[in-house]
Design an enzyme around this catalytic site. Structure first.
Site, mmCIF file in Angstrom:
data_model
loop_
_atom_site.group_PDB
_atom_site.id
_atom_site.type_symbol
_atom_site.label_atom_id
_atom_site.label_comp_id
_atom_site.label_asym_id
_atom_site.label_seq_id
_atom_site.Cartn_x
_atom_site.Cartn_y
_atom_site.Cartn_z
ATOM 1 N N ALA A 66 -1.644 -5.080 -10.588
ATOM 2 C CA ALA A 66 -1.477 -5.827 -11.836
ATOM 3 C C ALA A 66 -0.473 -5.047 -12.684
ATOM 4 O O ALA A 66 -0.312 -3.840 -12.500
ATOM 5 C CB ALA A 66 -2.813 -5.926 -12.549
ATOM 6 N N GLY A 112 -4.223 -4.832 -7.741
ATOM 7 C CA GLY A 112 -4.113 -6.289 -7.640
ATOM 8 C C GLY A 112 -3.295 -6.751 -6.438
ATOM 9 O O GLY A 112 -3.465 -7.876 -5.978
ATOM 10 N N GLU A 115 -5.681 -6.635 -3.641
ATOM 11 C CA GLU A 115 -6.641 -7.714 -3.931
ATOM 12 C C GLU A 115 -6.051 -9.077 -3.579
ATOM 13 O O GLU A 115 -6.746 -9.957 -3.069
ATOM 14 C CB GLU A 115 -7.066 -7.642 -5.410
ATOM 15 N N GLU A 135 -7.369 1.852 -9.160
ATOM 16 C CA GLU A 135 -7.694 1.535 -10.560
ATOM 17 C C GLU A 135 -8.448 2.647 -11.282
ATOM 18 O O GLU A 135 -8.223 2.884 -12.461
ATOM 19 C CB GLU A 135 -8.520 0.229 -10.632
HETATM 20 N N1 CAA Z 1 2.571 -2.196 -13.178
HETATM 21 C C1 CAA Z 1 3.715 -2.137 -13.888
HETATM 22 N N2 CAA Z 1 4.813 -1.515 -13.437
HETATM 23 C C2 CAA Z 1 4.758 -0.936 -12.228
HETATM 24 C C3 CAA Z 1 3.593 -0.960 -11.432
HETATM 25 C C4 CAA Z 1 2.455 -1.634 -11.962
HETATM 26 N N3 CAA Z 1 1.317 -1.761 -11.276
HETATM 27 N N4 CAA Z 1 3.828 -0.277 -10.283
HETATM 28 C C5 CAA Z 1 5.100 0.146 -10.370
HETATM 29 N N5 CAA Z 1 5.657 -0.255 -11.515
HETATM 30 C C6 CAA Z 1 7.025 0.000 -12.006
HETATM 31 C C7 CAA Z 1 7.201 1.426 -12.501
HETATM 32 O O1 CAA Z 1 6.723 1.561 -13.831
HETATM 33 C C8 CAA Z 1 8.683 1.603 -12.389
HETATM 34 O O2 CAA Z 1 9.309 0.932 -13.452
HETATM 35 P P1 CAA Z 1 10.427 1.696 -14.359
HETATM 36 O O3 CAA Z 1 11.532 1.996 -13.370
HETATM 37 O O4 CAA Z 1 10.800 0.670 -15.380
HETATM 38 O O5 CAA Z 1 9.779 2.924 -14.891
HETATM 39 C C9 CAA Z 1 9.021 0.822 -11.111
HETATM 40 O O6 CAA Z 1 7.944 -0.091 -10.926
HETATM 41 C C10 CAA Z 1 9.134 1.697 -9.867
HETATM 42 O O7 CAA Z 1 7.933 2.443 -9.752
HETATM 43 P P2 CAA Z 1 7.910 4.039 -9.595
HETATM 44 O O8 CAA Z 1 9.092 4.660 -10.249
HETATM 45 O O9 CAA Z 1 6.566 4.520 -10.057
HETATM 46 O O10 CAA Z 1 8.048 4.169 -8.015
HETATM 47 P P3 CAA Z 1 7.513 5.354 -7.093
HETATM 48 O O11 CAA Z 1 8.131 5.146 -5.760
HETATM 49 O O12 CAA Z 1 7.731 6.671 -7.766
HETATM 50 O O13 CAA Z 1 5.931 5.133 -6.995
HETATM 51 C C11 CAA Z 1 3.921 3.835 -6.712
HETATM 52 C C12 CAA Z 1 5.425 3.997 -6.359
HETATM 53 C C13 CAA Z 1 3.122 4.957 -6.079
HETATM 54 C C14 CAA Z 1 3.490 2.491 -6.158
HETATM 55 C C15 CAA Z 1 3.774 3.874 -8.265
HETATM 56 O O14 CAA Z 1 4.699 2.971 -8.850
HETATM 57 C C16 CAA Z 1 2.394 3.508 -8.741
HETATM 58 O O15 CAA Z 1 1.487 4.309 -8.668
HETATM 59 N N6 CAA Z 1 2.212 2.271 -9.294
HETATM 60 C C17 CAA Z 1 0.980 1.837 -9.878
HETATM 61 C C18 CAA Z 1 -0.058 1.499 -8.808
HETATM 62 C C19 CAA Z 1 -1.363 1.130 -9.450
HETATM 63 O O16 CAA Z 1 -2.005 1.902 -10.121
HETATM 64 N N7 CAA Z 1 -1.787 -0.134 -9.243
HETATM 65 C C20 CAA Z 1 -3.004 -0.641 -9.791
HETATM 66 C C21 CAA Z 1 -2.688 -1.384 -11.049
HETATM 67 S S1 CAA Z 1 -4.148 -1.791 -11.966
HETATM 68 C C22 CAA Z 1 -4.731 -3.204 -11.283
HETATM 69 O O17 CAA Z 1 -4.204 -3.717 -10.309
HETATM 70 C C23 CAA Z 1 -5.929 -3.751 -12.009
HETATM 71 C C24 CAA Z 1 -6.634 -4.883 -11.361
HETATM 72 O O18 CAA Z 1 -7.247 -4.739 -10.309
HETATM 73 C C25 CAA Z 1 -6.686 -6.159 -12.035
#
Ligand code: CAA
Length: 258
Positions: A66, A112, A115, A135
């Protein structure tokens, strides 16, 4: 009007829906969820579409979760609404869609994103895919069905390990755990999905939709899956596909389902 976050393509009776926010690793913001919801409903209504393939654009991610930036300042009530709307609009819709969905997991499938893949009916992962529910590392729990669907697919122990460690597992481990059906090379991913789709499209769409309903019935509180199976098995006898399928068998020819 803002730009669309999804791409829709058709090949024969297979519709591919690609989530197209590669710079944000295809993170699901509310607009993307609404667009996906509409696209799935439209595909289900279109009798020419027999299988849906769902994937992410770019080489890095299926969906990285998400959109964290969108919900970071939400209140308790807004958090509940986000989760409920997600379930209703997309995740439950996908699981219960009468058209089978294959998730083509082409990279990170996190939160998400995993999911969403778990709401699909089949999952194929490329060997560079990484899957997890991170999460709790953000101070929340999976909110788009992950606590339920992951446990259903891999069992409670492994689900809680993935959720509590917030770690990622490889495609190979995911296959071993029963989380994905197949693992392919990155180049072979779409080919494998189309190969599965080509087998599915030969069969009766009406029977497949009733099979989805009967299998899903096992996971609905207060619904007897066996009773659903009996009911829907019987209903098949009233369909044109049943007449065509059984006639074709008796006449020693291939069925031609409409
Ligand atoms: N939401 C918003 N933006 C996201 C994102 C997310 N879930 N995942 C990645 N992005 C964005 C980053 O912020 C970044 O944007 P900017 O360049 O503008 O800063 C861009 O995508 C590229 O990401 P990274 O620079 O972080 O890329 P990386 O290769 O260094 O890392 C990754 C990759 C390990 C996937 C890392 O991006 C990450 O940990 N992302 C989040 C994963 C996460 O926690 N997902 C769960 C979300 S919560 C959820 O899903 C709740 C639910 O169940 C309803």
């Amino acid at each position: 009007m803002s730009e669309s976050n999804i791409i829709i393509e058709n090949t024969d009776s297979v519709r591919t829906i690609t989530i197209n926010r590669p710079k944000q690793l295809n993170a699901l913001n509310s607009q993307t969820i609404s667009e996906l919801s509409e696209a799935l409903k439209e595909a289900e209504k279109d009798t020419a579409v027999k299988v849906i393939i769902l994937t992410g654009s770019g080489e890095k991610a299926f969906v990285a979760g998400a959109d964290i930036k969108e919900f970071a300042s939400f209140s308790v009530e807004e958090g509940k609404k986000l989760s409920k709307e997600g379930h209703d609009k997309l995740f439950d819709l996908a699981q219960n869609l009468s058209t089978p969905i294959i998730a083509a997991i082409n990279g990170f499938a996190l939160g998400g994103g995993l999911e969403l893949a778990m709401s699909a009916h089949l999952r194929v992962a490329s060997e560079n895919a990484k899957m997890g529910l991170p999460e709790v590392s953000l101070g929340v729990i999976p909110g788009y069905g992950g606590t339920q669907r992951l446990a259903q697919l891999v069992g409670r122990g492994k689900a809680l390990e993935m959720i509590a460690t917030a770690g990622m597992i490889s495609a190979e481990d995911a296959q071993q755990w029963g989380l994905v059906n197949h693992v392919t090379s990155p180049d072979g991913l779409m080919e494998k999905c189309h190969e599965l789709a080509s087998k599915i499209v030969k069969n009766s769409s009406s029977a497949i939709s009733l099979a989805i309903k009967a299998v899903n019935a096992n996971y609905v509180d207060g619904v007897d899956g066996f009773a659903t199976e009996i009911e829907e098995f019987g209903n098949c006898f009233g369909t044109d596909d049943f007449k065509e399928g059984t006639s074709a068998f008796i006449e020693r020819r291939k069925p031609n389902f409409k």
